[in-house]
Design a protein around this motif. Structure first.
Motif, mmCIF file in Angstrom:
data_model
loop_
_atom_site.group_PDB
_atom_site.id
_atom_site.type_symbol
_atom_site.label_atom_id
_atom_site.label_comp_id
_atom_site.label_asym_id
_atom_site.label_seq_id
_atom_site.Cartn_x
_atom_site.Cartn_y
_atom_site.Cartn_z
ATOM 1 N N LEU A 39 35.916 56.699 39.820
ATOM 2 C CA LEU A 39 35.054 55.927 38.869
ATOM 3 C C LEU A 39 34.411 54.749 39.620
ATOM 4 C CD1 LEU A 39 33.712 55.619 36.091
ATOM 5 C CD2 LEU A 39 35.829 54.432 35.269
ATOM 6 N N GLU A 40 35.512 53.896 40.274
ATOM 7 C CA GLU A 40 35.048 52.901 40.999
ATOM 8 C C GLU A 40 34.054 53.180 42.187
ATOM 9 O OE1 GLU A 40 38.623 49.592 40.745
ATOM 10 O OE2 GLU A 40 38.883 51.229 42.053
ATOM 11 N N ARG A 41 34.184 54.301 42.966
ATOM 12 C CA ARG A 41 33.333 54.718 43.667
ATOM 13 C C ARG A 41 31.967 55.128 43.364
ATOM 14 N NH1 ARG A 41 37.852 56.995 46.209
ATOM 15 N NH2 ARG A 41 37.457 58.897 45.151
ATOM 16 N N SER A 42 31.891 55.878 41.944
ATOM 17 C CA SER A 42 30.740 56.395 41.562
ATOM 18 C C SER A 42 30.044 55.126 40.957
ATOM 19 C CB SER A 42 31.101 57.450 40.463
ATOM 20 O OG SER A 42 31.557 56.437 39.234
ATOM 21 N N LEU A 43 30.438 53.942 40.564
ATOM 22 C CA LEU A 43 29.827 52.902 39.987
ATOM 23 C C LEU A 43 29.639 51.740 41.071
ATOM 24 C CD1 LEU A 43 31.876 52.366 36.760
ATOM 25 C CD2 LEU A 43 29.578 53.386 36.895
ATOM 26 N N ASP A 44 30.086 52.044 42.411
ATOM 27 C CA ASP A 44 30.182 51.096 43.314
ATOM 28 C C ASP A 44 30.549 49.673 43.028
ATOM 29 O OD1 ASP A 44 29.713 50.392 46.039
ATOM 30 O OD2 ASP A 44 27.621 49.823 45.829
ATOM 31 N N LEU A 45 31.864 49.743 42.307
ATOM 32 C CA LEU A 45 32.420 48.347 41.482
ATOM 33 C C LEU A 45 33.926 48.618 41.730
ATOM 34 C CD1 LEU A 45 30.434 48.003 38.155
ATOM 35 C CD2 LEU A 45 30.063 46.689 40.199
ATOM 36 N N ARG A 46 34.242 47.330 41.838
ATOM 37 C CA ARG A 46 35.788 47.174 41.812
ATOM 38 C C ARG A 46 35.921 46.650 40.500
ATOM 39 N NH1 ARG A 46 40.086 46.768 45.101
ATOM 40 N NH2 ARG A 46 38.942 46.977 46.983
ATOM 41 N N LEU A 47 37.006 47.606 39.503
ATOM 42 C CA LEU A 47 37.166 47.470 38.311
ATOM 43 C C LEU A 47 38.724 47.023 37.941
ATOM 44 C CD1 LEU A 47 35.858 50.962 36.966
ATOM 45 C CD2 LEU A 47 34.689 48.830 36.977
ATOM 46 N N PHE A 48 39.558 46.881 39.083
ATOM 47 C CA PHE A 48 40.824 46.440 39.195
ATOM 48 C C PHE A 48 40.996 45.662 40.246
ATOM 49 C CE2 PHE A 48 41.568 49.944 35.961
ATOM 50 C CZ PHE A 48 42.059 49.083 35.058
ATOM 51 N N GLU A 49 41.975 44.327 40.236
ATOM 52 C CA GLU A 49 42.372 43.773 41.252
ATOM 53 C C GLU A 49 43.861 44.307 41.312
ATOM 54 O OE1 GLU A 49 40.776 42.088 43.502
ATOM 55 O OE2 GLU A 49 38.965 41.413 42.588
ATOM 56 N N ARG A 50 44.334 44.909 42.455
ATOM 57 C CA ARG A 50 45.276 45.462 42.638
ATOM 58 C C ARG A 50 46.202 44.577 43.504
ATOM 59 N NH1 ARG A 50 41.464 49.301 42.273
ATOM 60 N NH2 ARG A 50 41.844 51.212 41.485
ATOM 61 N N GLY A 51 47.408 44.055 43.156
ATOM 62 C CA GLY A 51 48.394 43.323 43.942
ATOM 63 C C GLY A 51 49.727 44.197 43.994
ATOM 64 N N ALA A 52 50.525 43.565 44.689
ATOM 65 C CA ALA A 52 51.866 44.279 45.047
ATOM 66 C C ALA A 52 52.495 44.538 43.926
ATOM 67 C CB ALA A 52 52.712 43.281 45.944
ATOM 68 N N ARG A 53 52.689 43.801 42.601
ATOM 69 C CA ARG A 53 53.271 44.042 41.438
ATOM 70 C C ARG A 53 52.226 43.838 40.257
ATOM 71 N NH1 ARG A 53 59.265 41.429 42.027
ATOM 72 N NH2 ARG A 53 59.952 42.608 43.833
ATOM 73 N N THR A 54 51.021 43.520 40.321
ATOM 74 C CA THR A 54 50.175 43.367 39.433
ATOM 75 C C THR A 54 48.793 44.077 39.313
ATOM 76 O OG1 THR A 54 49.123 41.341 40.353
ATOM 77 C CG2 THR A 54 51.118 40.811 39.093
ATOM 78 N N LEU A 55 48.261 44.240 38.253
ATOM 79 C CA LEU A 55 47.059 45.124 38.174
ATOM 80 C C LEU A 55 46.266 44.182 37.143
ATOM 81 C CD1 LEU A 55 45.624 47.632 39.168
ATOM 82 C CD2 LEU A 55 46.084 48.465 37.030
ATOM 83 N N LYS A 56 45.365 43.771 37.546
ATOM 84 C CA LYS A 56 44.430 42.846 36.767
ATOM 85 C C LYS A 56 42.892 43.324 36.614
ATOM 86 C CE LYS A 56 42.817 37.968 36.060
ATOM 87 N NZ LYS A 56 43.029 36.644 36.622
ATOM 88 N N LEU A 57 42.174 43.410 35.753
ATOM 89 C CA LEU A 57 40.904 43.723 35.324
ATOM 90 C C LEU A 57 40.079 42.719 36.104
ATOM 91 C CD1 LEU A 57 40.736 44.856 31.739
ATOM 92 C CD2 LEU A 57 40.103 46.342 33.649
#
Length: 296
Positions: A39-57
């Motif tokens: 979905l992120e590739r199709s929209l060309d957007l990053r929807l989540f910030e992915r950390g080692a232990r966290t996931l944030k919109l």
């Protein structure tokens, strides 16, 4: 846009992580991660910030979640209603209503609605503050003179007006003499009231001697002859008719309009539509007298 991928994105956003979403849905974590990445590739957007232990919109992800979460839920409800052979109102309905309206009318209204629609789980929260409907999960918000909001649709439920009332034993002041007054809350620093009466416009000088947070408490204090007060006519109409209070005039100012608000979208769930129609039936003309009929 792939609706299935969008639904998976909402699932992950709602549960705050791929692992929790996978456990809640009984789906492989890797599948959810892959669908969200697609979905992120199709929209060309990053929807989540992915950390080692966290996931944030991200900001874009949060906006997408707010705009599509309710729509997807309604699509599911519509499909379920069609599959069950109708659009009968059912499910949870969360409503935020102001304090005075809740104290005077909402108990009776909620009970009558629950009896009429037993498959709807009505939940009423009483508060006067501005709420974020999407973030806090409300289906309908009832507010007095709300600020314009492009994300919401609204209709006026009823209109009211402020009047100055006092006990018959309290003499109306003349000239510049101040009258003892009961004010609502600590933010009301008014030193006078401009009123419109049958004898013409007048300015009443006041001296607050008591401050109360509830309009019902203000009314009860006025009944006890503590002082005069500005109150909605719907709240004091019975007292005026019975002679317990007298009316010194109408406040010269904007009217009080009680609005029902709901998110701006074309598709409303059956339970929201039923609740809005129910309120309209309860207040067909939207007059203060209709609200006064709920007050004992």
């Amino acid at each position: 846009m792939d609706l299935l991928a969008l639904a998976d994105f909402n699932l992950v956003a709602r549960h705050g992580g791929f692992g929790r979403a996978a456990r809640a849905a009984g789906r492989p974590k890797a599948t959810l991660s892959r669908r969200v990445s697609e979905l992120e590739r199709s929209l060309d957007l990053r929807l989540f910030e992915r950390g080692a232990r966290t996931l944030k919109l991200t900001q874009e992800g949060s906006a997408l979640y707010e705009r599509t979460g309710v729509l997807l839920a309604e699509l599911d409800e519509t499909a379920a209603a069609i599959a069950s052979g109708g659009d009968k109102p059912r499910g949870k309905l969360r409503v935020s209503a102001p304090l005075l309206f809740s104290q005077t009318a909402m108990g009776k209204l909620a009970a009558a609605f629950a009896l009429k629609y037993p498959e709807v789980r009505l939940e009423i929260t009483t508060e006067d503050r501005t709420v974020d409907m999407i973030e806090e999960g409300y289906d309908v918000v009832i507010r007095v003179n709300p600020d314009p909001d492009e994300s919401l649709v609204g209709r006026i439920l009823m209109r009211d007006r402020l009047v100055v009332v006092a006990s018959p034993s309290l003499d109306r002041p003349t000239g510049d003499r101040a009258v003892p007054a009961v004010a609502r809350g600590t933010s009301d620093v008014t030193s006078s009231w401009d009123v419109v009466a049958s004898s013409g416009n007048a300015r009443i000088m006041i001296e607050p001697v008591l401050r109360l947070s509830s309009l019902i408490m203000v009314r009860d204090a006025v009944r006890a002859c503590v002082g005069a007060a500005r109150l909605p006519v719907s709240l004091v109409s019975h007292d005026l008719a019975a002679g317990r209070l007298v009316r010194w005039g109408d406040i010269d100012g904007p009217e009080i309009a009680l609005w029902t608000l709901y998110p701006s979208r074309r598709l409303l769930s059956a339970r929201v539509s039923a609740f809005l129609d129910f309120l309209k039936e309860a207040f067909p003309s939207g007059t203060p007298e209709e609200l006064a009929s709920f007050i004992d």
